[in-house]
Design a protein around this motif. Structure first.
Motif, PDB file in Angstrom:
ATOM      1  N   GLY A  97       1.110  -1.420  -0.257  1.00 25.33           N
ATOM      2  CA  GLY A  97       0.161   0.252   0.170  1.00 25.33           C
ATOM      3  C   GLY A  97       1.055   1.265  -0.143  1.00 25.33           C
ATOM      4  O   GLY A  97       0.350   2.166  -0.665  1.00 25.33           O
ATOM      5  N   LEU A  98       1.658   1.059   1.172  1.00 22.83           N
ATOM      6  CA  LEU A  98       2.575   2.385   0.906  1.00 22.83           C
ATOM      7  C   LEU A  98       3.823   2.576  -0.452  1.00 22.83           C
ATOM      8  O   LEU A  98       3.559   3.723  -1.031  1.00 22.83           O
ATOM      9  N   GLY A  99       3.981   1.384  -0.918  1.00 25.58           N
ATOM     10  CA  GLY A  99       4.713   1.530  -2.574  1.00 25.58           C
ATOM     11  C   GLY A  99       3.781   2.430  -3.224  1.00 25.58           C
ATOM     12  O   GLY A  99       4.083   3.350  -4.227  1.00 25.58           O
ATOM     13  N   THR A 100       2.520   1.827  -3.496  1.00 33.87           N
ATOM     14  CA  THR A 100       1.125   2.558  -4.181  1.00 33.87           C
ATOM     15  C   THR A 100       1.106   3.430  -4.510  1.00 33.87           C
ATOM     16  O   THR A 100       0.893   4.434  -5.281  1.00 33.87           O
ATOM     17  N   VAL A 101       0.832   3.818  -3.002  1.00 31.32           N
ATOM     18  CA  VAL A 101       0.758   5.816  -2.871  1.00 31.32           C
ATOM     19  C   VAL A 101       2.196   6.339  -2.939  1.00 31.32           C
ATOM     20  O   VAL A 101       2.313   7.594  -4.090  1.00 31.32           O
ATOM     21  N   ALA A 102       3.376   5.500  -3.257  1.00 31.58           N
ATOM     22  CA  ALA A 102       4.701   6.611  -3.596  1.00 31.58           C
ATOM     23  C   ALA A 102       4.211   6.697  -5.025  1.00 31.58           C
ATOM     24  O   ALA A 102       4.739   7.706  -5.632  1.00 31.58           O
ATOM     25  N   PHE A 103       3.693   5.308  -5.270  1.00 34.50           N
ATOM     26  CA  PHE A 103       3.951   5.170  -6.940  1.00 34.50           C
ATOM     27  C   PHE A 103       3.218   5.875  -7.760  1.00 34.50           C
ATOM     28  O   PHE A 103       3.439   7.261  -8.880  1.00 34.50           O
ATOM     29  N   ALA A 104       2.202   5.601  -6.827  1.00 37.80           N
ATOM     30  CA  ALA A 104       0.464   6.974  -7.523  1.00 37.80           C
ATOM     31  C   ALA A 104       1.309   8.463  -7.447  1.00 37.80           C
ATOM     32  O   ALA A 104       0.890   9.466  -8.194  1.00 37.80           O
ATOM     33  N   THR A 105       1.980   9.288  -6.729  1.00 39.60           N
ATOM     34  CA  THR A 105       1.825  10.128  -6.489  1.00 39.60           C
ATOM     35  C   THR A 105       3.253  10.443  -7.782  1.00 39.60           C
ATOM     36  O   THR A 105       3.522  12.217  -7.717  1.00 39.60           O
ATOM     37  N   VAL A 106       4.514   9.786  -7.844  1.00 40.41           N
ATOM     38  CA  VAL A 106       4.980  10.700  -8.720  1.00 40.41           C
ATOM     39  C   VAL A 106       4.637  10.348  -9.844  1.00 40.41           C
ATOM     40  O   VAL A 106       4.873  11.257 -11.140  1.00 40.41           O
ATOM     41  N   LEU A 107       3.841   9.364 -10.096  1.00 43.67           N
ATOM     42  CA  LEU A 107       2.950   8.782 -11.524  1.00 43.67           C
ATOM     43  C   LEU A 107       2.130  10.539 -12.134  1.00 43.67           C
ATOM     44  O   LEU A 107       2.223  11.224 -12.623  1.00 43.67           O
ATOM     45  N   ALA A 108       1.184  10.980 -10.629  1.00 38.38           N
ATOM     46  CA  ALA A 108       0.550  11.765 -10.651  1.00 38.38           C
ATOM     47  C   ALA A 108       1.535  13.182 -11.257  1.00 38.38           C
ATOM     48  O   ALA A 108       1.411  14.445 -12.137  1.00 38.38           O
TER      49      ALA A 108
END
Length: 566
Positions: free
Chosen positions: A209-220
């Motif tokens: 979950g934490l990694g997904t939030v980080a990935f989504a933030t960078v992608l955004a």
């Protein structure tokens, strides 16, 4: 950390039923529901501009006698510029803006070169509204007289690239989904997890979950650059990225990345059940900061009451993350692995958590909905309002399932858990994931307040248009372009922008779509080239107005202009 989990019974219970298989099922469920929601909703609701034009100078469609020293565009909220996307193209096909435009809050000012020839000018723009969404568009005005072949609006008003739009929505959904997983796993492992159960699988879920939030933030951050500029997904320049990082959107996402990095150091003792109050306090502070990064880079930041909206939206995001994350942990692990005695201690605590979380979601959502919608027309007549209704219906269904699950626990005890309770919780998980899918599209849709204002301003502003004949150029103005009494003004010009003498005026109007037959409009000649009349359309619609001007005993010409009345 409290001692509630350490006092949970350690008595015998059923052996763990494949925690990895349970995790796979939860992740598969999340993925399938996400794909369904996004696929169903995204094509029907493309990302929309959220700031609206409330006025221009010169007026859109007008004919003015002399060239202006500057052009201004006024928007409904503060905006920022996109480099090289604001320009004025003259009748000769060349740029006639003199220097870089300026923004002052909601106003964009474009200085003009002094050597402006007569003809039609195109003002095109692509700016960023306060809620980080691009606003493309343009308008024309004429100096002296309209051009026979006026310049056309091109790249500034182009649609957002479909791949960019999809990537933006993916970043939104992934951010929400990751937040749900890390919050749910952290709270349950830190406060409710029985000591005898293996922590490895839910711990992996928290890190995922934490990694997904980080990935989504960078992608955004990455996709915001082409989203702003109107370029393709792989046509991003360093300057585009710098513009993203320099505004509120970039600041919010950089803060979120910093929070993620700090949380990564605090998670191990919490997930391992070894955390103390000293460990928990900074984690709670970071969580509060992190929750605030969602509203400051979205609709809440551009609300009519931004501070209220940001606080309400933070509570909304936090309540949803706790509630949905707890449901995922309950369905994926506890209802499969914990025994009846353990569930008897866990479920009442979780039930109280869920009630508080749902209350926060309802209260904050109501406040935010009132600010963003503000009218029944906005609720039922805009894409934002309709999506909000879908979200409310799904939410009510999930709350109904949650109420039934609590009744099962109260009436039948935890013996119902292996059977009906697990099925009801599964229904809650499916419903809440669909709510997340709707939410990921909702945050990309123009708020009802903006969409309603755009409709009102676009149709309700006084109409101004031109029509060209071989004898003259006719400028038509109708105010206020609404049902009821309206002032109609007609102006005739020569090809070089001089006043054209008109001996006699005639005007008629009809609305074929409503079966309104042609009616005559009496016109009064005020000057050589100017006539006025009163027109009272009984209903809204695209009125077809016909104007005839006689310029000599034998010369006359007739033009037809479609005038929107709303």
């Amino acid at each position: 950390m409290t001692d509630s989990t350490r006092s949970l019974p350690r008595g015998p219970g059923p052996a763990p039923r494949g925690p990895r298989r349970g995790l796979r099922r939860v992740l598969a469920l999340l993925g399938a529901a996400a794909a369904l929601a996004v696929a169903a909703l995204l094509p029907a609701t493309p990302a929309s501009a959220h700031a609206t034009v409330v006025g221009t100078n010169p007026k859109a469609g007008s004919v003015i006698p002399t060239a202006p020293a500057q052009v201004t565009v006024e928007f409904s909220e503060p905006v920022s510029m996109v480099s090289e996307k604001i320009r004025v193209i003259g009748p000769d096909g060349k740029r006639h803006d003199a220097e870089d435009p300026r923004t002052e809050g909601s106003r964009v000012t474009i200085p003009m070169r002094p050597d402006a020839p007569n003809g039609t000018y195109l003002v095109s723009y692509r700016i960023i509204s306060a809620d980080s969404h691009p606003v493309p568009g343009g308008f024309t005005y004429s100096v002296g007289a309209p051009s026979a072949n006026p310049p056309k609006l091109t790249d500034a008003a182009a649609e957002v690239d479909p791949w960019v739009r999809g990537a933006v929505s993916l970043s939104k959904f992934a951010g929400y989904a990751g937040l749900v997983l890390v919050v749910g796993a952290t709270l349950v492992l830190g406060l409710l997890w029985p000591q005898r159960l293996d922590r490895r699988s839910p711990t992996r879920l928290a890190w995922w979950g934490l990694g997904t939030v980080a990935f989504a933030t960078v992608l955004a951050l990455v996709v915001q650059a082409p989203y702003r500029s109107g370029r393709g997904l792989f046509s991003v320049s360093a300057a585009d990225l710098q513009q993203v990082l320099a505004n509120e959107f970039g600041t919010g996402h950089l803060i979120r990345l910093g929070v993620i990095a700090a949380v990564a150091f605090l998670l191990p003792p919490i997930l391992g059940g070894r955390a103390t109050k000293v460990d928990a306090i900074p984690a709670v502070v970071l969580a509060i900061i992190g929750m605030g990064t969602w509203p400051i880079s979205g609709h809440a930041a551009a609300s009519v009451l931004p501070y209220v909206s940001v606080i309400a939206d933070s509570f909304h995001v936090a309540g949803a993350a706790i509630w949905i994350g707890g449901l995922v942990m309950l369905f994926g692990y506890l209802l499969r692995q914990a025994n009846e005695v353990e569930l008897g201690a866990i479920l009442p605590i979780w039930s109280r958590w869920a009630m508080l979380a749902v209350a926060a979601v309802v209260l904050a959502g109501t406040v935010q909905g009132l600010l963003e919608v503000s009218s029944l027309d906005g609720l039922f007549g805009t894409a934002y309002g309709q999506l909000l209704l879908v979200k409310i219906v799904l939410f009510l269904l999930v709350v109904g399932a949650a109420t039934y699950a609590r009744r099962l626990v109260d009436e039948a005890g935890t013996a119902a858990a292996p059977r009906r309770l697990r099925q009801v919780v599964l229904a809650e998980v499916v419903g809440t994931v669909l709510v997340l899918g709707v939410s990921s599209v909702l945050v990309q849709t123009a708020p009802a307040r903006s969409a309603t204002a755009e409709g009102e301003l676009g149709a309700g502003l006084p109409f101004s248009g031109t029509a060209v004949t071989s004898l003259f150029t006719l400028q038509v103005e109708l105010s206020p372009a609404r049902p009821g009494p309206n002032d109609l003004h007609l102006y005739a010009y020569t090809a070089d922008g001089q006043a054209k003498n008109v001996i006699e005026w005639k005007a008629t109007a009809t609305l074929p779509s409503a079966g309104v037959e042609e009616v005559a409009i009496p016109m009064v000649k005020l000057t050589d080239n100017h006539a006025s009349g009163q027109f009272s359309p009984p209903t809204a619609g695209q009125w077809r107005m016909k104007f005839t001007a006689r310029t000599s005993d034998i010369d006359e010409a007739t033009v037809t202009v479609t005038v929107p009345v709303s």
